[in-house]
Design a protein around this motif. Sequence first.
Motif, mmCIF file in Angstrom:
data_model
loop_
_atom_site.group_PDB
_atom_site.id
_atom_site.type_symbol
_atom_site.label_atom_id
_atom_site.label_comp_id
_atom_site.label_asym_id
_atom_site.label_seq_id
_atom_site.Cartn_x
_atom_site.Cartn_y
_atom_site.Cartn_z
ATOM 1 N N LYS A 91 39.312 -25.800 93.395
ATOM 2 C CA LYS A 91 39.081 -24.370 93.547
ATOM 3 C C LYS A 91 39.742 -23.777 94.785
ATOM 4 N N ASP A 92 40.271 -24.625 95.679
ATOM 5 C CA ASP A 92 40.972 -24.096 96.851
ATOM 6 C C ASP A 92 42.245 -23.351 96.449
ATOM 7 N N MET A 93 42.795 -23.695 95.284
ATOM 8 C CA MET A 93 44.014 -23.036 94.820
ATOM 9 C C MET A 93 43.670 -21.688 94.192
ATOM 10 N N MET A 94 44.261 -20.616 94.732
ATOM 11 C CA MET A 94 44.046 -19.279 94.197
ATOM 12 C C MET A 94 44.993 -19.050 93.029
ATOM 13 N N LYS A 95 44.441 -18.772 91.855
ATOM 14 C CA LYS A 95 45.230 -18.554 90.649
ATOM 15 C C LYS A 95 45.103 -17.094 90.220
ATOM 16 N N PHE A 96 46.196 -16.537 89.688
ATOM 17 C CA PHE A 96 46.166 -15.154 89.245
ATOM 18 C C PHE A 96 47.257 -14.948 88.196
ATOM 19 N N LYS A 97 47.294 -13.772 87.608
ATOM 20 C CA LYS A 97 48.337 -13.419 86.646
ATOM 21 C C LYS A 97 49.111 -12.227 87.179
ATOM 22 N N ASP A 98 50.434 -12.256 86.975
ATOM 23 C CA ASP A 98 51.231 -11.118 87.398
ATOM 24 C C ASP A 98 51.163 -10.019 86.339
ATOM 25 N N ARG A 99 51.943 -8.960 86.530
ATOM 26 C CA ARG A 99 51.863 -7.807 85.619
ATOM 27 C C ARG A 99 52.292 -8.144 84.189
ATOM 28 N N HIS A 100 53.020 -9.260 84.043
ATOM 29 C CA HIS A 100 53.438 -9.690 82.721
ATOM 30 C C HIS A 100 52.487 -10.733 82.127
ATOM 31 N N GLU A 101 51.304 -10.873 82.752
ATOM 32 C CA GLU A 101 50.295 -11.831 82.309
ATOM 33 C C GLU A 101 50.762 -13.277 82.451
ATOM 34 N N LYS A 102 51.708 -13.518 83.344
ATOM 35 C CA LYS A 102 52.206 -14.874 83.579
ATOM 36 C C LYS A 102 51.309 -15.546 84.618
ATOM 37 N N PRO A 103 50.763 -16.730 84.327
ATOM 38 C CA PRO A 103 49.894 -17.420 85.289
ATOM 39 C C PRO A 103 50.670 -17.831 86.542
ATOM 40 N N MET A 104 50.120 -17.511 87.704
ATOM 41 C CA MET A 104 50.767 -17.781 88.987
ATOM 42 C C MET A 104 49.733 -18.403 89.933
ATOM 43 N N VAL A 105 50.226 -18.958 91.044
ATOM 44 C CA VAL A 105 49.342 -19.469 92.085
ATOM 45 C C VAL A 105 49.862 -19.016 93.449
ATOM 46 N N LEU A 106 48.948 -18.903 94.412
ATOM 47 C CA LEU A 106 49.340 -18.811 95.811
ATOM 48 C C LEU A 106 49.459 -20.246 96.309
ATOM 49 N N ASN A 107 50.635 -20.628 96.759
ATOM 50 C CA ASN A 107 50.859 -22.031 97.132
ATOM 51 C C ASN A 107 49.935 -22.454 98.276
ATOM 52 N N PRO A 108 49.022 -23.395 98.037
ATOM 53 C CA PRO A 108 48.187 -23.899 99.128
ATOM 54 C C PRO A 108 48.916 -24.937 99.966
ATOM 55 N N THR A 109 49.999 -25.491 99.414
ATOM 56 C CA THR A 109 50.894 -26.435 100.072
ATOM 57 C C THR A 109 52.206 -26.373 99.304
ATOM 58 N N HIS A 110 53.256 -27.035 99.785
ATOM 59 C CA HIS A 110 54.573 -26.754 99.214
ATOM 60 C C HIS A 110 55.337 -27.981 98.721
ATOM 61 N N GLU A 111 54.638 -29.030 98.321
ATOM 62 C CA GLU A 111 55.354 -30.188 97.780
ATOM 63 C C GLU A 111 56.147 -29.814 96.528
ATOM 64 N N GLU A 112 55.509 -29.130 95.614
ATOM 65 C CA GLU A 112 56.199 -28.751 94.369
ATOM 66 C C GLU A 112 57.384 -27.823 94.615
ATOM 67 N N PRO A 113 57.217 -26.751 95.395
ATOM 68 C CA PRO A 113 58.375 -25.880 95.646
ATOM 69 C C PRO A 113 59.526 -26.579 96.370
ATOM 70 N N VAL A 114 59.231 -27.500 97.304
ATOM 71 C CA VAL A 114 60.339 -28.141 98.016
ATOM 72 C C VAL A 114 61.068 -29.134 97.126
ATOM 73 N N VAL A 115 60.341 -29.813 96.231
ATOM 74 C CA VAL A 115 61.007 -30.732 95.306
ATOM 75 C C VAL A 115 61.859 -29.937 94.315
ATOM 76 N N TYR A 116 61.401 -28.760 93.945
ATOM 77 C CA TYR A 116 62.216 -27.879 93.097
ATOM 78 C C TYR A 116 63.567 -27.609 93.777
ATOM 79 N N LEU A 117 63.528 -27.327 95.088
ATOM 80 C CA LEU A 117 64.779 -27.104 95.818
ATOM 81 C C LEU A 117 65.614 -28.375 95.893
ATOM 82 N N ALA A 118 64.951 -29.495 96.162
ATOM 83 C CA ALA A 118 65.681 -30.755 96.338
ATOM 84 C C ALA A 118 66.420 -31.151 95.061
ATOM 85 N N ARG A 119 65.803 -30.935 93.922
ATOM 86 C CA ARG A 119 66.462 -31.379 92.692
ATOM 87 C C ARG A 119 67.625 -30.477 92.302
ATOM 88 N N THR A 120 67.704 -29.290 92.910
ATOM 89 C CA THR A 120 68.873 -28.451 92.656
ATOM 90 C C THR A 120 69.973 -28.670 93.682
#
Length: 585
Positions: A91-120
Amino acid sequence: MRMSKLVGRTIKETPRDSELPSHKFMLRGGFMRQYSAGIYGILPIGMRCIAKIEKICKEEMNAVEGQEIRMPCTATKELWEETGRYQTFGKDMMKFKDRHEKPMVLNPTHEEPVVYLARTEITSYRQLPVMMYQIQSKFRDEPRPRGGLIRLREFTMKDAYSFHANEEDLKQYYDRVYDAYNRFFKRTGCKNFVSVMSDNGLFGGKYSHEFQMLAPTGEDKLITCPHCKYSANEEISTSPFVIKKQTEVSMTKEHTPNAKTIELLTNMLKIPAEQTAKAVMFQTLEGVPVISFVRGDLEVIDKKVRTLVKSEVVTATHESIVKAGAVAGSTGPIGLNLNECYVVIDHTVAKSNNLATGANEKDYHYVNFNLERDFLSKLTESEKKKVIIGDIAAAREGDPCPNCNSSLKETRGIEIGNIFHLGTKYSEGMECTYLDQNGKKQYPIMGCYGIGITRLLPAIIEESHDDRGPILPLPISPFEIHFCVLNRKENIIIEKSEELYQSLTKQGLEVLMDDRDEKPGSQFADADLMGIPFRIILSPKTYAEGCVELKYRDNRSEPRKVKLEEIENILLSEIKDEYRKYNSL
């Protein structure tokens, strides 16, 4: 900077609900203001402190070949689903939907986003090793924010991630960052900090360390050995404990009306708590019951349970307890529904014998229970797979050290930084690969390195304050000099104060001049609340002697009068020496 223009006023009275000294002084001194629980705005003098912390942090990260980046504060649900943490983070992760009803999160940490960068961006072994870092706000929906900036929902962190071709390279880099952290904390003025082994938690990996500021107000309990230097957060602390085995006797079932606690049970049976097995009940986020057992005089660490079952756990609901076949107040291993639950048993229960434990029947307990004889030996092979034996107990002061058998000690600390071995948990989960020397795809091995930027300032205040306010180290103080100008009704005082202020600032010194028409007591009280290291005072009395008074916030020496024509050079020299002291640590 002139006090008359400074945004942020001091407060005379201690704000209600301010728990810790740092919380109280940062509110009273005008460093910050609260918007809601765990959410604060930082005022100019607070921002100046934090900016200096960030500057030193960047210097140390750049010194170990870190490259600064900026990742987004939000991410899509799909990114976090690649590692499975969208479902398991909690529950520490804040989840919400944007205006297009797309599920989003406020990043509580950044392992996933940094690996996204690394693989590109990382495609070849020739690019490794590499480390990327950022300083950015994060949001975690912390259920119990406390202590002002100590435990927040929205906070600023430096998080860094390194990528390596092999374990040896990662370990060498891990040690370099470990040394950089020691330099960073010393340069920012931390005095009483230690590194301790810690829990990798949701991050994965084989080893990790926390950097802890030792403080009686700290929320973390640390277990240390003064002889062999063993040190660990209580969450992963361990001990061989003292096990007193007895001659085995037959198990019996005893009527124990209303004996729902270990204290009531031991009083009724007239046995010590060490002769009992205590049940603590959890469930996974998916609702699977996890029934844990530890010797009755010890406490269960939920994070150790989580590690063994490889899933986040929370306190069990009534429905979960019933589903497991357990009876609250009389829970024991015998009779649990192993098709529906996990059973986690501490080593102390496995190694002890003749224990009292619940019979999973209201008002009844088994006496002289022996784990192997009375439980494990009666299970089918499939049932045994649901039983985990491991270390889930917290070590205590006085327990034997796991390394040298000396008595352990307890202390408290505030976590100010951490470093983690991550392994390939995230690179594999997100299919982040590079080509090795032979043209084969490999997963980079990762390390993670965090520093609580906004938390460090109050942590330093916790260790460095008096009853009047903070005593800030020069490297992170909002200004170097607090200039109090008294009795400004005389034109000559206004004229000379302006001359001195302009002269000091032209030399590159950071001066906060109190140009308000406040009484001396109010000016001095405000200066104490801001904690600036050097203070000079100009008044008609000192000016008549051709002097200013020089004081030190840390009271290192008695106040003294210095000639007006000499004060600039003295301050330049002393401030330079002070910086040299921190940078040479």
